[in-house]
Design an enzyme around this catalytic site. Structure first.
Site, short mmCIF file in Angstrom:
data_model
loop_
_atom_site.label_atom_id
_atom_site.label_comp_id
_atom_site.label_asym_id
_atom_site.label_seq_id
_atom_site.Cartn_x
_atom_site.Cartn_y
_atom_site.Cartn_z
N SER A 128 -11.37 -16.40 -27.40
CA SER A 128 -10.88 -15.08 -27.79
C SER A 128 -9.96 -15.16 -28.99
O SER A 128 -9.27 -16.17 -29.19
CB SER A 128 -10.11 -14.46 -26.61
OG SER A 128 -9.38 -13.32 -27.00
N TYR A 153 -3.50 -14.35 -20.58
CA TYR A 153 -4.93 -14.35 -20.90
C TYR A 153 -5.22 -15.29 -22.06
O TYR A 153 -6.14 -16.11 -22.01
CB TYR A 153 -5.38 -12.93 -21.24
CG TYR A 153 -6.78 -12.86 -21.79
CD1 TYR A 153 -7.88 -13.04 -20.96
CD2 TYR A 153 -7.01 -12.61 -23.14
CE1 TYR A 153 -9.18 -12.99 -21.46
CE2 TYR A 153 -8.30 -12.54 -23.65
CZ TYR A 153 -9.38 -12.73 -22.82
OH TYR A 153 -10.66 -12.68 -23.31
#
Length: 319
Positions: A128, A153
């Protein structure tokens, strides 16, 4: 050829699988646990579409369950893995950190361990743009330091990249990590801003606009992301361990995206301006030099066209 796709009922997993099933004779082995993080009916709708293809097989399983995964690998013996399953969401990781530890870290470790056990030569896995954290230098290069994540995350995605390197170094598995930049489009995730904005604008409800609309995101349309994944899957040259950015090549300010949704819906947004949230970054911007050179990745759907397609789809479906 058999490709095992984790997160097959998710936004990107579904979109990639559908493209492969439509255009090739490759068999897709899909794994997903239909996590209720957002409306399961949307995931079931995606699955219904995939189940319409004769070369699709689905297992309702959680990647944190090693023994059950082992049975699937032993039964299906996939040739390649596209690992897209993960607990998504930056803000949600502030509220439920343990879910991220299990799904993103333990789940990924299980997938890599089974790749080793079954002699799978190549694994493509999702990373990501969040790993770049609060980096102020733009555009973001794959070689930039990513040791200072600003959300749990992001930390899990960095961990995934690290253990991928270990499995390449120790066992020779080709590892290709793809850093996705704010993916959007049809059949997307209802927790994302563009979806929430569209829904609320159509329903004439207020929208929460963080950092007073001054954040910029490198929005990437789903079909461009799918092409990037396919390029990694079918890459002819041998890869050891590589990370690639997959972005839209044009960061867009939040206010501009809202104006596009207003245009396509024919309605004005009722804006509730708020300060930046914990874990959010002010800008994401991908340097695509490496991806263009190695994956021939050239995103071609601009934000204007992408939002137009999404709003049309949303109005027709109203999920």
């Amino acid at each position: 050829m058999k490709i095992l796709v984790t997160g097959a009922a998710g936004f990107i997993g579904f979109s990639f699988s559908e493209n492969i099933l439509k255009n090739t004779e490759i068999q897709i082995i899909g794994i997903d646990n239909l996590n209720p993080y957002y409306d399961v009916k949307l995931k079931e709708k995606r699955l219904d579409i995939l189940k319409g293809f004769k070369n699709f097989k689905f297992f309702d399983e959680d990647i944190i369950n090693y023994e059950e995964l082992d049975e699937i690998f032993n039964l299906e013996k996939p040739d390649l893995i596209v690992h897209l399953a993960a607990q998504a969401g930056v803000r949600y990781s502030l509220e439920n950190p343990h879910v991220y530890e299990y799904s993103n870290n333990l789940g990924t470790l299980n997938i890599f361990e089974l790749a080793k056990k079954y002699g799978i030569k190549r694994v493509i896995f999702a990373s990501s743009s969040s790993v770049y954290g609060g980096n102020e230098k733009t555009p973001f290069l794959e070689s930039d330091n990513v040791d200072k994540p600003v959300s749990l995350y992001a930390a899990t995605k960095k961990y995934n990249e690290l253990i991928a390197h270990v499995y390449n170094h120790l066992y020779g598995i080709e590892m290709i990590g793809l850093r996705f930049f704010t993916v959007y489009g049809e059949f997307g995730r209802p927790d994302m801003a563009y979806w929430k904005f569209t829904k609320n604008i159509l329903e004439e409800k207020p929208i929460d606009v963080y950092n007073y609309g001054k954040m910029k995101r490198d929005f990437t349309y789903i079909s461009d992301i799918v092409e990037g994944i396919k390029s990694a899957v079918f890459l002819s040259k041998k890869i050891d361990y590589e990370i690639f950015n997959l972005g839209g090549d044009n960061p867009i300010e939040l206010e501009y995206m809202i104006s596009l949704i207003e245009k396509e819906t024919g309605k004005k947004a009722i804006k509730n301006y708020l300060p930046v949230q914990e874990g959010d970054v002010l800008i994401t911007m991908a340097d695509l030099t490496k991806s263009k050179e190695n994956l021939k990745y050239y995103p071609n759907i601009c934000i204007e066209e992408g939002i137009k397609r999404f709003v049309k789809w949303y109005i027709q479906n109203r999920y």
